[in-house]
Design an enzyme around this catalytic site. Sequence first.
Site, PDB file in Angstrom:
ATOM      1  N   CYS A  24       0.260  -9.026  -5.697  1.00 22.20           N
ATOM      2  CA  CYS A  24      -0.961  -9.627  -6.226  1.00 22.20           C
ATOM      3  C   CYS A  24      -0.727 -10.140  -7.648  1.00 22.20           C
ATOM      4  CB  CYS A  24      -2.130  -8.656  -6.122  1.00 22.20           C
ATOM      5  SG  CYS A  24      -3.745  -9.462  -6.334  1.00 22.20           S
ATOM      6  N   HIS A  36      -2.387  -7.598  -0.554  1.00 25.54           N
ATOM      7  CA  HIS A  36      -2.104  -6.193  -0.852  1.00 25.54           C
ATOM      8  C   HIS A  36      -1.539  -5.515   0.393  1.00 25.54           C
ATOM      9  CE1 HIS A  36      -3.876  -5.751  -4.879  1.00 25.54           C
ATOM     10  NE2 HIS A  36      -4.691  -6.720  -4.486  1.00 25.54           N
ATOM     11  N   GLU A  84      -0.383  -2.628   0.676  1.00 27.40           N
ATOM     12  CA  GLU A  84      -0.792  -1.224   0.705  1.00 27.40           C
ATOM     13  C   GLU A  84      -2.198  -1.048   1.285  1.00 27.40           C
ATOM     14  OE1 GLU A  84      -2.209  -2.682  -3.368  1.00 27.40           O
ATOM     15  OE2 GLU A  84      -0.618  -3.148  -1.928  1.00 27.40           O
TER      16      GLU A  84
END
Length: 196
Positions: free
Chosen positions: A76, A178, A180
Amino acid sequence: MIGIVNYGAGNIFSLTAALDRIQVTHGMINTVEDFGKYSHIIIPGVGHAGTAMKKLQDTGLVDTILALQKPVLGICVGMQLMTSFSEEGNADMLNLFPVKTLHFDKRIKAKVPHMGWNSVRVENNSPLFTDIPDNSYFYFVHSYFIERDEAIVGATCSYDLDFAAAFQKNNFYGVQFHPEKSGKFGEQLLSNFSRF
């Protein structure tokens, strides 16, 4: 073993939780000396690119990052830091990639920020996306986007315009989404990176 650059601008908890889920050992990089402890480096980031760049400069880690020979992944804002310039703060970035970070607002009619799940098209056989189907969905939240450059783009996303969802050059990689927070495909991407 992955070292996470801890410069006060990252969503560290979500990232470490994802690395724990895929059983990848990790730790924090707070000083120049810490880089030597890890085989792979992640530069996370949320928030304002100009502010994040200043934080990175204030830590004294910039020159070491620029000289790294081991695999590096920007996530990001961490990806945006790798560009040459950002309209967010009108600030020079690390200039690892010859592209700019631009604001959606001036260029699209869709709602800003671009937030939620969107599909990405893999390009240039990006090794980040090994065992991830083309047009898989990843989680985005950003108001600024990175220009596409055919030579370095690893994946493209469309949101009223095409922008770089991932890029790669030598040992440096970046993703605008993202991983994650992107479920099994995000975890697969992090796992792929950990094996470079």
